[in-house]
Design a protein around this motif. Structure first.
Motif, PDB file in Angstrom:
ATOM      1  N   GLY A   7       0.820  -1.212   0.000  1.00 37.19           N
ATOM      2  CA  GLY A   7       0.000   0.000   0.000  1.00 37.19           C
ATOM      3  C   GLY A   7       0.851   1.258   0.000  1.00 37.19           C
ATOM      4  O   GLY A   7       0.565   2.216  -0.718  1.00 37.19           O
ATOM      5  N   TYR A   8       1.914   1.261   0.786  1.00 38.11           N
ATOM      6  CA  TYR A   8       2.831   2.406   0.841  1.00 38.11           C
ATOM      7  C   TYR A   8       3.517   2.595  -0.517  1.00 38.11           C
ATOM      8  O   TYR A   8       3.612   3.713  -1.024  1.00 38.11           O
ATOM      9  CB  TYR A   8       3.873   2.199   1.936  1.00 38.11           C
ATOM     10  CG  TYR A   8       4.915   3.278   1.980  1.00 38.11           C
ATOM     11  CD1 TYR A   8       4.654   4.498   2.579  1.00 38.11           C
ATOM     12  CD2 TYR A   8       6.172   3.077   1.406  1.00 38.11           C
ATOM     13  CE1 TYR A   8       5.615   5.503   2.621  1.00 38.11           C
ATOM     14  CE2 TYR A   8       7.130   4.068   1.445  1.00 38.11           C
ATOM     15  CZ  TYR A   8       6.851   5.270   2.049  1.00 38.11           C
ATOM     16  OH  TYR A   8       7.807   6.252   2.075  1.00 38.11           O
ATOM     17  N   ARG A  13       4.043   5.607  -5.717  1.00 39.17           N
ATOM     18  CA  ARG A  13       3.967   5.643  -7.186  1.00 39.17           C
ATOM     19  C   ARG A  13       2.894   6.624  -7.639  1.00 39.17           C
ATOM     20  O   ARG A  13       3.098   7.399  -8.581  1.00 39.17           O
ATOM     21  CB  ARG A  13       3.672   4.258  -7.746  1.00 39.17           C
ATOM     22  CG  ARG A  13       4.846   3.300  -7.715  1.00 39.17           C
ATOM     23  CD  ARG A  13       4.596   2.061  -8.550  1.00 39.17           C
ATOM     24  NE  ARG A  13       3.371   1.363  -8.220  1.00 39.17           N
ATOM     25  CZ  ARG A  13       3.254   0.410  -7.300  1.00 39.17           C
ATOM     26  NH1 ARG A  13       4.312   0.035  -6.611  1.00 39.17           N
ATOM     27  NH2 ARG A  13       2.100  -0.174  -7.077  1.00 39.17           N
ATOM     28  N   GLU A  14       1.736   6.599  -6.960  1.00 38.06           N
ATOM     29  CA  GLU A  14       0.647   7.507  -7.313  1.00 38.06           C
ATOM     30  C   GLU A  14       1.059   8.960  -7.106  1.00 38.06           C
ATOM     31  O   GLU A  14       0.761   9.817  -7.945  1.00 38.06           O
ATOM     32  CB  GLU A  14      -0.596   7.198  -6.483  1.00 38.06           C
ATOM     33  CG  GLU A  14      -1.254   5.888  -6.845  1.00 38.06           C
ATOM     34  CD  GLU A  14      -2.377   5.502  -5.887  1.00 38.06           C
ATOM     35  OE1 GLU A  14      -2.539   6.154  -4.836  1.00 38.06           O
ATOM     36  OE2 GLU A  14      -3.094   4.541  -6.205  1.00 38.06           O
ATOM     37  N   LEU A  15       1.740   9.246  -6.005  1.00 38.14           N
ATOM     38  CA  LEU A  15       2.197  10.610  -5.741  1.00 38.14           C
ATOM     39  C   LEU A  15       3.205  11.063  -6.799  1.00 38.14           C
ATOM     40  O   LEU A  15       3.178  12.216  -7.240  1.00 38.14           O
ATOM     41  CB  LEU A  15       2.808  10.710  -4.346  1.00 38.14           C
ATOM     42  CG  LEU A  15       1.817  10.633  -3.187  1.00 38.14           C
ATOM     43  CD1 LEU A  15       2.558  10.553  -1.863  1.00 38.14           C
ATOM     44  CD2 LEU A  15       0.870  11.804  -3.205  1.00 38.14           C
TER      45      LEU A  15
END
Length: 60
Positions: A7-8, A13-15
């Motif tokens: 999850g981290y 990656r999304e950020l």
């Protein structure tokens, strides 16, 4: 043994994707207004300085 925190990793990656997308949007807006892109105006702060001397080549 600890388990990977997927999850981290996914959030990081999304950020990174979001930051890259925003940077592209800023550059596009700057081009639209006839300004130079921010990357050409000033060097990036996170860029490491170039090493100098023989120590950088491994010749101690």
């Amino acid at each position: 043994m600890a388990t990977p925190n997927y999850g981290y990793e996914k959030r990081q990656r999304e950020l990174a994707k979001k930051q890259k997308k925003e940077e592209k949007a800023r550059e596009k807006a700057a081009r639209k207004h006839g300004e130079a892109p921010a990357s050409d105006e000033a060097p990036r702060d996170d860029a490491a300085p170039a090493p100098s001397g023989d120590a950088a080549n491994g010749n101690d």
